[in-house]
Design a protein around this motif. Sequence first.
Motif, PDB file in Angstrom:
ATOM      1  N   LEU A  28       0.849  -1.179   0.000  1.00 44.12           N
ATOM      2  CA  LEU A  28       0.000   0.000   0.000  1.00 44.12           C
ATOM      3  C   LEU A  28       0.891   1.238   0.000  1.00 44.12           C
ATOM      4  N   SER A  30       0.798   4.677   0.567  1.00 41.94           N
ATOM      5  CA  SER A  30      -0.119   5.636   1.175  1.00 41.94           C
ATOM      6  C   SER A  30       0.082   7.070   0.713  1.00 41.94           C
ATOM      7  N   ILE A  33      -2.611   7.932  -1.885  1.00 42.44           N
ATOM      8  CA  ILE A  33      -4.023   7.754  -1.531  1.00 42.44           C
ATOM      9  C   ILE A  33      -4.507   8.947  -0.726  1.00 42.44           C
ATOM     10  N   ASP A  35      -8.068  10.806   1.096  1.00 44.41           N
ATOM     11  CA  ASP A  35      -9.425  10.554   1.566  1.00 44.41           C
ATOM     12  C   ASP A  35     -10.398  11.192   0.583  1.00 44.41           C
ATOM     13  N   VAL A  60     -13.408   6.372   0.600  1.00 50.07           N
ATOM     14  CA  VAL A  60     -12.055   5.843   0.774  1.00 50.07           C
ATOM     15  C   VAL A  60     -11.395   6.669   1.858  1.00 50.07           C
ATOM     16  N   LYS A  61     -10.874   5.976   2.884  1.00 53.39           N
ATOM     17  CA  LYS A  61     -10.254   6.670   4.003  1.00 53.39           C
ATOM     18  C   LYS A  61      -8.975   5.946   4.401  1.00 53.39           C
ATOM     19  N   LYS A  62      -7.896   6.713   4.537  1.00 52.56           N
ATOM     20  CA  LYS A  62      -6.618   6.159   4.966  1.00 52.56           C
ATOM     21  C   LYS A  62      -6.571   6.213   6.488  1.00 52.56           C
ATOM     22  N   THR A  67      -3.152   0.692   6.624  1.00 51.70           N
ATOM     23  CA  THR A  67      -4.567   0.322   6.641  1.00 51.70           C
ATOM     24  C   THR A  67      -5.383   1.284   5.796  1.00 51.70           C
ATOM     25  N   LEU A  68      -6.231   0.708   4.954  1.00 57.41           N
ATOM     26  CA  LEU A  68      -7.096   1.487   4.076  1.00 57.41           C
ATOM     27  C   LEU A  68      -8.529   1.011   4.272  1.00 57.41           C
TER      28      LEU A  68
END
Length: 75
Positions: A28, A30, A33, A35, A60-62, A67-68
């Motif tokens: 992942l 991050s 990515i 939110d 979608v929230k980091k 962890t996603l």
Amino acid sequence: MRLFLIILIMSSAQFFAQKTLIPSTVKLESKFIKDETSNAIWYAEKGDQKIEIGKIATQVKKIDKATLLIKTSVK
């Protein structure tokens, strides 16, 4: 006979454009990515009519670097 052997060798070879992704080996990243929340509407067509059959909200929230959280709601 020669053509048959060539076809047999070519059909048994494995040709892939990319490596196979397996969930345990995917990292992942991050930093890419963000939110976000997106909404969509599903329609069905019957003749010339367009009928709304569902609304979809995806969030979608980091949580942290490893962890996603992906939450999809269908109404």
